[in-house]
Design a protein around this motif. Sequence first.
Motif, PDB file in Angstrom:
ATOM      1  N   VAL A  37       0.805  -1.354  -0.059  1.00 44.06           N
ATOM      2  CA  VAL A  37      -0.131   0.025  -0.048  1.00 44.06           C
ATOM      3  C   VAL A  37       0.755   1.434  -0.096  1.00 44.06           C
ATOM      4  N   LYS A  38       2.150   1.194   0.451  1.00 40.93           N
ATOM      5  CA  LYS A  38       2.961   2.288   0.433  1.00 40.93           C
ATOM      6  C   LYS A  38       3.212   2.973  -0.987  1.00 40.93           C
ATOM      7  N   VAL A  39       3.104   1.933  -1.992  1.00 42.21           N
ATOM      8  CA  VAL A  39       3.649   2.179  -3.124  1.00 42.21           C
ATOM      9  C   VAL A  39       2.418   3.307  -3.979  1.00 42.21           C
ATOM     10  N   PRO A  40       1.224   2.772  -3.801  1.00 43.32           N
ATOM     11  CA  PRO A  40       0.247   3.808  -4.346  1.00 43.32           C
ATOM     12  C   PRO A  40       0.282   5.231  -3.574  1.00 43.32           C
ATOM     13  N   MET A  41       0.343   5.044  -2.276  1.00 42.51           N
ATOM     14  CA  MET A  41       0.318   6.265  -1.339  1.00 42.51           C
ATOM     15  C   MET A  41       1.477   7.351  -1.774  1.00 42.51           C
ATOM     16  N   TYR A  42       2.529   6.653  -2.079  1.00 42.95           N
ATOM     17  CA  TYR A  42       3.755   7.729  -2.680  1.00 42.95           C
ATOM     18  C   TYR A  42       3.536   7.949  -3.891  1.00 42.95           C
ATOM     19  N   ILE A  43       2.699   7.320  -4.727  1.00 38.37           N
ATOM     20  CA  ILE A  43       2.775   7.791  -6.104  1.00 38.37           C
ATOM     21  C   ILE A  43       1.776   8.900  -6.281  1.00 38.37           C
ATOM     22  N   LEU A  44       0.782   8.522  -5.397  1.00 38.95           N
ATOM     23  CA  LEU A  44      -0.461   9.572  -5.601  1.00 38.95           C
ATOM     24  C   LEU A  44       0.082  10.884  -4.959  1.00 38.95           C
TER      25      LEU A  44
ATOM     26  N   CYS B 174      -3.256   8.769 -13.706  1.00 35.47           N
ATOM     27  CA  CYS B 174      -2.137   7.939 -13.149  1.00 35.47           C
ATOM     28  C   CYS B 174      -2.304   6.468 -13.051  1.00 35.47           C
ATOM     29  N   TRP B 175      -1.205   5.994 -13.772  1.00 35.44           N
ATOM     30  CA  TRP B 175      -1.221   4.521 -13.606  1.00 35.44           C
ATOM     31  C   TRP B 175      -0.041   4.167 -12.763  1.00 35.44           C
ATOM     32  N   ILE B 176      -0.352   2.990 -12.127  1.00 35.27           N
ATOM     33  CA  ILE B 176       0.922   2.462 -11.461  1.00 35.27           C
ATOM     34  C   ILE B 176       0.981   0.717 -12.075  1.00 35.27           C
ATOM     35  N   VAL B 177       2.175   0.413 -12.288  1.00 30.88           N
ATOM     36  CA  VAL B 177       2.341  -0.924 -12.918  1.00 30.88           C
ATOM     37  C   VAL B 177       3.414  -1.537 -12.399  1.00 30.88           C
TER      38      VAL B 177
ATOM     39  N   ASN C 127       5.409  -5.439 -12.520  1.00 36.34           N
ATOM     40  CA  ASN C 127       5.322  -6.902 -13.106  1.00 36.34           C
ATOM     41  C   ASN C 127       5.146  -8.050 -12.119  1.00 36.34           C
ATOM     42  N   ASN C 128       4.858  -7.769 -10.854  1.00 35.93           N
ATOM     43  CA  ASN C 128       4.646  -8.888 -10.082  1.00 35.93           C
ATOM     44  C   ASN C 128       3.023  -8.591  -9.579  1.00 35.93           C
ATOM     45  N   ARG C 129       2.940  -8.390  -8.277  1.00 30.15           N
ATOM     46  CA  ARG C 129       1.455  -8.389  -7.698  1.00 30.15           C
ATOM     47  C   ARG C 129       1.418  -7.252  -6.727  1.00 30.15           C
ATOM     48  N   PHE C 130       0.102  -6.696  -6.683  1.00 28.37           N
ATOM     49  CA  PHE C 130      -0.259  -5.683  -5.603  1.00 28.37           C
ATOM     50  C   PHE C 130      -0.627  -6.514  -4.575  1.00 28.37           C
ATOM     51  N   THR C 131      -0.606  -5.966  -3.301  1.00 29.77           N
ATOM     52  CA  THR C 131      -1.257  -6.423  -2.150  1.00 29.77           C
ATOM     53  C   THR C 131      -2.697  -5.991  -2.334  1.00 29.77           C
ATOM     54  N   SER C 132      -3.786  -6.569  -1.287  1.00 33.43           N
ATOM     55  CA  SER C 132      -5.060  -6.349  -1.581  1.00 33.43           C
ATOM     56  C   SER C 132      -5.355  -4.794  -1.054  1.00 33.43           C
ATOM     57  N   ASP C 133      -4.511  -4.301  -0.120  1.00 32.86           N
ATOM     58  CA  ASP C 133      -4.386  -3.245   0.422  1.00 32.86           C
ATOM     59  C   ASP C 133      -4.135  -1.978  -0.716  1.00 32.86           C
ATOM     60  N   ALA C 134      -3.303  -2.407  -1.230  1.00 33.31           N
ATOM     61  CA  ALA C 134      -2.719  -1.332  -2.291  1.00 33.31           C
ATOM     62  C   ALA C 134      -3.598  -1.191  -3.440  1.00 33.31           C
ATOM     63  N   THR C 135      -4.295  -2.462  -3.864  1.00 36.74           N
ATOM     64  CA  THR C 135      -5.338  -2.278  -4.795  1.00 36.74           C
ATOM     65  C   THR C 135      -6.794  -1.505  -4.378  1.00 36.74           C
TER      66      THR C 135
ATOM     67  N   PHE D 211      -6.559   0.683  -1.958  1.00 35.75           N
ATOM     68  CA  PHE D 211      -6.183   2.235  -1.790  1.00 35.75           C
ATOM     69  C   PHE D 211      -6.227   2.965  -3.203  1.00 35.75           C
ATOM     70  N   GLY D 212      -5.667   2.081  -4.207  1.00 36.82           N
ATOM     71  CA  GLY D 212      -5.423   2.859  -5.600  1.00 36.82           C
ATOM     72  C   GLY D 212      -6.645   2.789  -5.967  1.00 36.82           C
ATOM     73  N   ASN D 213      -7.771   2.042  -6.081  1.00 37.79           N
ATOM     74  CA  ASN D 213      -8.882   2.128  -6.790  1.00 37.79           C
ATOM     75  C   ASN D 213      -9.699   3.417  -5.694  1.00 37.79           C
ATOM     76  N   CYS D 214      -9.766   3.197  -4.656  1.00 36.81           N
ATOM     77  CA  CYS D 214     -10.291   4.326  -3.926  1.00 36.81           C
ATOM     78  C   CYS D 214      -9.935   5.604  -4.241  1.00 36.81           C
ATOM     79  N   SER D 215      -8.671   5.722  -4.451  1.00 36.66           N
ATOM     80  CA  SER D 215      -7.994   6.928  -4.895  1.00 36.66           C
ATOM     81  C   SER D 215      -8.002   7.473  -6.333  1.00 36.66           C
ATOM     82  N   GLY D 216      -8.531   6.748  -7.249  1.00 32.64           N
ATOM     83  CA  GLY D 216      -8.788   6.969  -8.613  1.00 32.64           C
ATOM     84  C   GLY D 216      -7.427   6.671  -9.218  1.00 32.64           C
ATOM     85  N   LEU D 217      -6.667   5.756  -8.828  1.00 30.33           N
ATOM     86  CA  LEU D 217      -5.447   5.475  -9.775  1.00 30.33           C
ATOM     87  C   LEU D 217      -5.901   4.092 -10.508  1.00 30.33           C
ATOM     88  N   ASN D 218      -5.093   3.943 -11.726  1.00 30.65           N
ATOM     89  CA  ASN D 218      -5.210   3.115 -12.414  1.00 30.65           C
ATOM     90  C   ASN D 218      -4.239   2.042 -12.098  1.00 30.65           C
ATOM     91  N   MET D 219      -4.500   0.691 -11.666  1.00 31.66           N
ATOM     92  CA  MET D 219      -3.529  -0.339 -11.369  1.00 31.66           C
ATOM     93  C   MET D 219      -3.385  -1.504 -12.339  1.00 31.66           C
TER      94      MET D 219
END
Length: 276
Positions: free
Chosen positions: A144-151, A174-177, A179-187, A189-197
Amino acid sequence: MKVVKHSGNFVEFDPSKLKQSLLKSGANQEVVEDILKAIKKEMYDGMPTKQIYKMAFAMLKKASNAHAARYNLRDAIQMLGPAGFFFEKFIARLFEAEGYQAKTNITLQGKCVSHEIDVVIKREEQISMVECKFHGGRDAVSDVKVPMYILSRFNDLKDKKHHIFSGNDTISNCWIVTNNRFTSDATAFGNCSGLNMLSWDYPSHNNIGTKIDKDQLYPVTCLTTLTMAEKDKLLVLDVILAHELKNNSGILEHIGLSPNRIKNVLKEVSVLCKNK
């Protein structure tokens, strides 16, 4: 029977998952059943999944280089490292195949500080920043720290005018891409914040894996008829996708391949990317 995953965890061996991945490579039912039988004969309790994969890959390669290349796809994406620079170029190619303009590795001035952006894409009048999180190990995840920082970076850039495709560009998405996986908290938070995952397996019907298969955008690193050193040379020459080698024997000759090997590489590419 228990097997050991890349993470070191012991799990029950599920032959149906192996069968599904073999069928997804394009191998027919008979070839897949033969591979499963051969592997089951060699199975032992605590066998590493990496060893199972190597056995399956070797047997699949004997049947078809192109099928082995598809089976090797996730590892091939990891070969676009170690720094992830070529992964960023690969992601730009995925977006370009969907009608976007794309630029990689640019620096933009935000309201507070400047930011190095991996990829910027444009389709119609909408411009988006794309941040790529590359992991060299298969079990690493983006939390979850990844989308928080990129936001926070996106918020610093979105209200500014930039010179990217013209002299008056505004970043609206904004997109976050990864090659592996996101945690459920990351997706979440990303979806709630309007980020494309976008990850290897997210979203379920339009992820990196499905995008590659849909448009046959296989990276050159998946080709089984090239050595790793040869793949590295092609990446440096900005040959990122396998289909970019079609009818391009000159660049293969340039990196030192013999006429016979060039013929084998182009044959694998033709079968792998038959609709490109």
